[in-house]
Design an enzyme around this catalytic site. Structure first.
Site, PDB file in Angstrom:
ATOM      1  N   ASP A 171      10.681 -21.373  18.774  1.00 49.13           N
ATOM      2  CA  ASP A 171       9.416 -22.099  18.971  1.00 49.13           C
ATOM      3  C   ASP A 171       8.821 -21.733  20.330  1.00 49.13           C
ATOM      4  OD1 ASP A 171       7.402 -24.233  19.308  1.00 49.13           O
ATOM      5  OD2 ASP A 171       8.340 -25.048  17.514  1.00 49.13           O
ATOM      6  N   SER A 220       2.462 -26.378  16.727  1.00 43.13           N
ATOM      7  CA  SER A 220       3.575 -25.955  15.870  1.00 43.13           C
ATOM      8  C   SER A 220       3.440 -26.433  14.428  1.00 43.13           C
ATOM      9  CB  SER A 220       4.902 -26.468  16.437  1.00 43.13           C
ATOM     10  OG  SER A 220       5.186 -25.836  17.654  1.00 43.13           O
ATOM     11  N   THR A 281       8.110 -28.179  13.208  1.00 40.65           N
ATOM     12  CA  THR A 281       8.585 -26.921  12.617  1.00 40.65           C
ATOM     13  C   THR A 281       9.543 -27.155  11.453  1.00 40.65           C
ATOM     14  OG1 THR A 281       8.231 -25.912  14.766  1.00 40.65           O
ATOM     15  CG2 THR A 281       9.524 -24.651  13.184  1.00 40.65           C
ATOM     16  N   ASP A 492       6.173 -19.297  16.504  1.00 38.10           N
ATOM     17  CA  ASP A 492       5.004 -19.917  15.892  1.00 38.10           C
ATOM     18  C   ASP A 492       3.761 -19.804  16.779  1.00 38.10           C
ATOM     19  OD1 ASP A 492       6.277 -21.545  17.722  1.00 38.10           O
ATOM     20  OD2 ASP A 492       6.083 -23.375  16.541  1.00 38.10           O
ATOM     21  N   HIS A 493       3.995 -19.604  18.071  1.00 31.21           N
ATOM     22  CA  HIS A 493       2.908 -19.469  19.048  1.00 31.21           C
ATOM     23  C   HIS A 493       3.568 -19.157  20.373  1.00 31.21           C
ATOM     24  CE1 HIS A 493       4.199 -23.125  20.953  1.00 31.21           C
ATOM     25  NE2 HIS A 493       4.318 -23.639  19.753  1.00 31.21           N
TER      26      HIS A 493
HETATM   27 ZN   LIG Z   1       4.808 -26.712  21.955  1.00 33.90          ZN
END
Ligand SMILES: [Zn+2]
Ligand SMILES: *[C@@H]1O[C@H](CO)[C@@H](O)[C@H](O)[C@H]1NC(C)=O
Ligand SMILES: *[C@@H]1O[C@H](CO)[C@@H](O)[C@H](O)[C@H]1NC(C)=O
Ligand SMILES: *[C@@H]1O[C@H](CO)[C@@H](O)[C@H](O)[C@H]1NC(C)=O
Ligand SMILES: *[C@@H]1O[C@H](CO)[C@@H](O)[C@H](O)[C@H]1NC(C)=O
Ligand SMILES: *[C@@H]1O[C@H](CO)[C@@H](O)[C@H](O)[C@H]1NC(C)=O
Ligand SMILES: *[C@@H]1O[C@H](CO)[C@@H](O)[C@H](O)[C@H]1NC(C)=O
Ligand SMILES: *[C@@H]1O[C@H](CO)[C@@H](O)[C@H](O)[C@H]1NC(C)=O
Ligand SMILES: *[C@@H]1O[C@H](CO)[C@@H](O)[C@H](O)[C@H]1NC(C)=O
Length: 671
Positions: A171, A220, A281, A492-493
């Site tokens: 993450d 997320s 997530t 995810d980012h």
């Molecule tokens: Zn975050």
């Protein structure tokens, strides 16, 4: 019949930016799924249409009375458009009406001048399209105005490539973080690494673009939705397109990879995370909710699926039904502490044949045959650095998952949870004679520790992820599943983290003024060499990689005098000494005495450091996500398709194709 003579000139696009009437609906007619949505054949989805009539503000229209006589037609390819009820053989649903308010811009917010919008809407539930090709959904409203959504049903390959898929999510993990983690944990001689991370040894490398459907920075929930469903959505949304109604469970849903895999193959599904298990997530594999913070309903959906939400009688004939759930977040299970309907939710899981385990030993001893719920702490699980280097930090937290007020001092790490999940999923695949399994495993606290500018803890989590991926590949080999399993690692980012030099902790602490303290930062040639892996007094004369007490791939010393000087693209006010916060995760900013929404330097954080003023709105107490693309690493059968640069939604289609989901041979596609 009402008449809307001025329609065409009045329905101009308003350039909503900071705030929007409704993110995916720039005109007064909204179609969900919106324009540019793609589906795997057979993937379930809801349709919602809305017609808006703003009462006031720059788009005020039709005296605030929305057209209730709108129509929706579906067109497949070049065939004639057909009314939606006929196309999907559904009865006409009831008309719904509501209103909502929003601010047109920051001035309207400051002036407390919201715009009111009246809405007429209909929703069509649990539909699917099986024939590949282009479709149009055409909403006609205010007599002659149309909003058209172009959809594509993908044409998947005719052959599945793999039995099992393991998807790891770091993450918030960026390539800059991986580079920094490598610097801390791998020895280099004269600028050349003597060992590499497992992530450096991928069979395929790609990168994916993480933007939301209606904002360029994602969270997320929204990005997990993209990875697991192939649909772009809005910040905070889990597997729905965000509509304008106030109910967070009535938004149009779509099916996730876990639900599709379960529905089409019956194979077991596993979810592992170091976060509280209702966090976005993990939640996004199963939950359908436009509000990621609706934790009780998230946990409810793990057990019962979306169609049985206590307040939701809408049909949703698919359920991810995970066989394995490992993570933190006991507060959503302990009776009365945030659990669904105040029930003892451990007991609800036991009634559904789950074994429930609370610590590392119980996890190791759990049988491989039954479904297992492992909840190892209240809230997020302990970080690798605290579990392994500062175990005293696990004391006095009163966070035992049973809720008995003791400390959760015997927590497993990501590696133990993931390997056990694989054993259970492999055993249950065999037992139920299914074709394979699907597992998602999340290193959640890379993100959580980057948010609080705790760089060392974040990099510890990243190294634990790398160690887990390495152990996973080895374990798959050992149990004979390596050639049957596609392993993917992505994020995810990102966060705007990078390292720009070295830092001399001793010199920094000895200086009196903020400006002089900054002299401790060494840039370019003065950045020196990593102080983390190698003891400068005993440099080896051969190529041996020094191995610390925690195995290869972790630093020998987490608090060298010469550390890394790092920073974020965005941060609250904080003080920076580039030093490790020994007692536990950092808290960089706290509310000022005069205003709970004005965050200033936490006087207790890094007292030796110098003040770095913030770049964010002052009500943000943490760093925030950033724009960067993130990497994709893959191993195993079909890894090649993960090469290149693509949108995050493609990850879903690549996984679904690999597993043969939505293929014609399941016999459902009759024409
Ligand atoms: Zn975050
Ligand atoms: C709704 O549309 C139908 C067909 O276009 C028309 O016959 C009917 O009068 C309309 N009703 C209203 C209330 O506008
Ligand atoms: C349409 O739905 C009705 C009621 O659910 C069903 O009886 C009928 O067979 C369906 N028709 C087609 C063509 O699928
Ligand atoms: C919004 O809806 C409420 C209740 O449904 C209604 O009382 C109110 O008048 C509506 N507001 C406007 C501006 O139409
Ligand atoms: C819209 O009307 C409401 C109620 O009169 C008012 O409070 C609000 O300020 C108006 N908003 C705008 C943008 O004019
Ligand atoms: C269902 O609705 C009731 C009444 O609004 C509310 O008290 C309860 O919390 C809701 N349950 C869930 C699971 O959302
Ligand atoms: C679970 O499976 C693993 C790998 O096959 C095996 O080593 C382990 O002994 C099994 N555990 C139990 C409790 O059966
Ligand atoms: C390399 O050096 C280390 C540290 O001095 C020593 O422990 C190790 O045995 C050496 N390895 C070889 C292959 O000579
Ligand atoms: C810089 O940070 C300090 C400490 O948080 C704060 O008091 C001050 O207002 C900040 N300066 C600016 C310009 O924001």
């Amino acid at each position: 019949m009402r008449s809307y003579l001025l329609v065409l000139s009045l329905v101009a696009l308003s350039s909503a930016q900071t705030f929007k009437r409704l993110g995916t609906c720039p005109t007064l007619g909204c179609v969900f799924p919106p324009d540019q949505t793609d589906f795997q054949p057979g993937q379930l989805f809801d349709i919602r249409v809305e017609v808006h009539a703003p009462v006031n503000g720059s788009e005020a229209f039709a005296n605030g009375v929305p057209d209730e006589n709108f129509s929706l037609q579906i067109q497949h390819g070049t065939e004639d458009p057909v009314d939606v009820t006929q196309f999907f053989n559904q009865s006409d649903p009831p008309l719904e009406k509501w209103n909502f308010t929003y601010y047109e811009d920051l001035f309207a917010r400051d002036n407390k001048a919201p715009t009111t919008v009246n809405v007429a809407s209909k929703a069509y539930r649990a539909l699917s399209l099986k024939k590949p090709g282009p479709y149009k959904a055409i909403l006609t409203y205010y007599d002659t105005v149309q909003t058209v959504a172009n959809w594509v049903v993908r044409d998947p390959p005719k052959k599945k490539k793999v039995k099992n898929v393991i998807l790891f999510i770091g993450d918030g993990m960026t390539q800059a973080m991986i580079t920094a983690a490598r610097l801390l944990a791998h020895k280099s001689i004269n600028g050349k690494y003597q060992s590499l991370m497992q992530l450096d040894q991928m069979e395929a490398l790609g990168h994916q673009m993480t933007h939301s459907i209606d904002s360029f920075i994602t969270d997320s929930a929204n990005s997990a939705t993209a990875l697991y469903t192939g649909k772009k959505s809005t910040v905070n949304a889990l597997n729905v397109f965000v509509d304008s109604s106030s109910d967070s469970t009535d938004d149009p849903k779509f099916e996730t990879i876990a639900e599709l895999f379960r529905r089409e193959t019956g194979g077991p599904v596993g979810i592992v995370s170091t976060a509280f298990i209702a966090d976005a997530t993990p939640a996004a594999l199963c939950a359908h909710n436009r509000n990621r913070n609706d934790y009780p309903n998230v946990v409810y959906e793990y057990l019962h699926g979306a169609s049985t939400l206590p307040n939701d009688t809408l049909p949703w004939p698919t359920h991810c039904a995970p066989d394995v759930i490992f993570g933190g977040g006991a507060e959503q299970f302990i009776k009365g502490s945030g659990s669904p309907e105040g029930l003892d939710f451990y007991e609800e899981f036991r009634k559904d044949d789950y074994s429930v385990v609370f610590d590392k030993d119980q996890l190791a001893n759990a049988g491989n045959d039954s479904k297992v719920l492992g909840i190892f702490s209240i809230s997020n699980m302990a970080k690798w650095l605290d579990r392994n280097v500062f175990p005293n930090n696990l004391k006095s937290l009163k966070n035992h998952p049973s809720g008995d007020g003791t400390d959760a001092t015997n927590q497993p790490g990501l590696k133990q949870m993931t390997l056990k999940a694989i054993d259970i999923l492999a055993a249950r695949t065999k037992k139920t004679q299914k074709p394979g399994f699907f597992l998602m495993s999340e290193a959640a606290s890379i993100d959580k520790m980057m948010h609080v500018l705790d760089y060392q803890r974040a990099l510890g989590e990243l190294l634990e992820l790398d160690d887990t991926v390495k152990a996973t590949l080895e374990h798959l080999e050992k149990i004979g599943e390596r050639d049957n399993t596609l392993v993917i690692v992505t994020a995810d980012h990102g966060h705007g983290f990078d390292v720009f030099g070295g830092s001399d902790a001793k010199y920094l602490a000895a200086q009196k003024t903020d400006r002089k303290k900054r002299d401790a930062v060494g840039v370019y040639v003065n950045s020196g060499l990593s102080g983390y892996t190698v003891d400068p007094d005993s440099l080896p004369t051969n190529n041996t990689v020094l191995v610390g007490p925690h195995g290869p791939g972790f630093p020998v010393n987490w608090e060298p005098r010469y550390g890394i000087a790092a920073g974020m693209g965005a941060n609250p006010d904080h003080r920076e000494a580039y030093s490790l916060n020994e007692p536990g995760p950092r808290l960089p900013a706290t509310a000022s005495d005069s205003d709970p929404d004005d965050f200033v330097v936490n006087p207790k954080d890094q007292p030796d450091g110098f003040v770095v003023n913030g770049t964010l709105p002052v009500d943000e107490d943490q760093g925030v996500h950033s724009l960067t693309d993130v990497s994709v690493f893959a191993w195993g059968p079909g890894h090649e398709v993960f090469r290149g640069a693509y949108s995050n939604v493609e990850i879903f289609f690549k996984i679904a194709d690999s597993l043969g989901l939505g293929m014609e041979e399941d016999g459902e596609d009759c024409d």
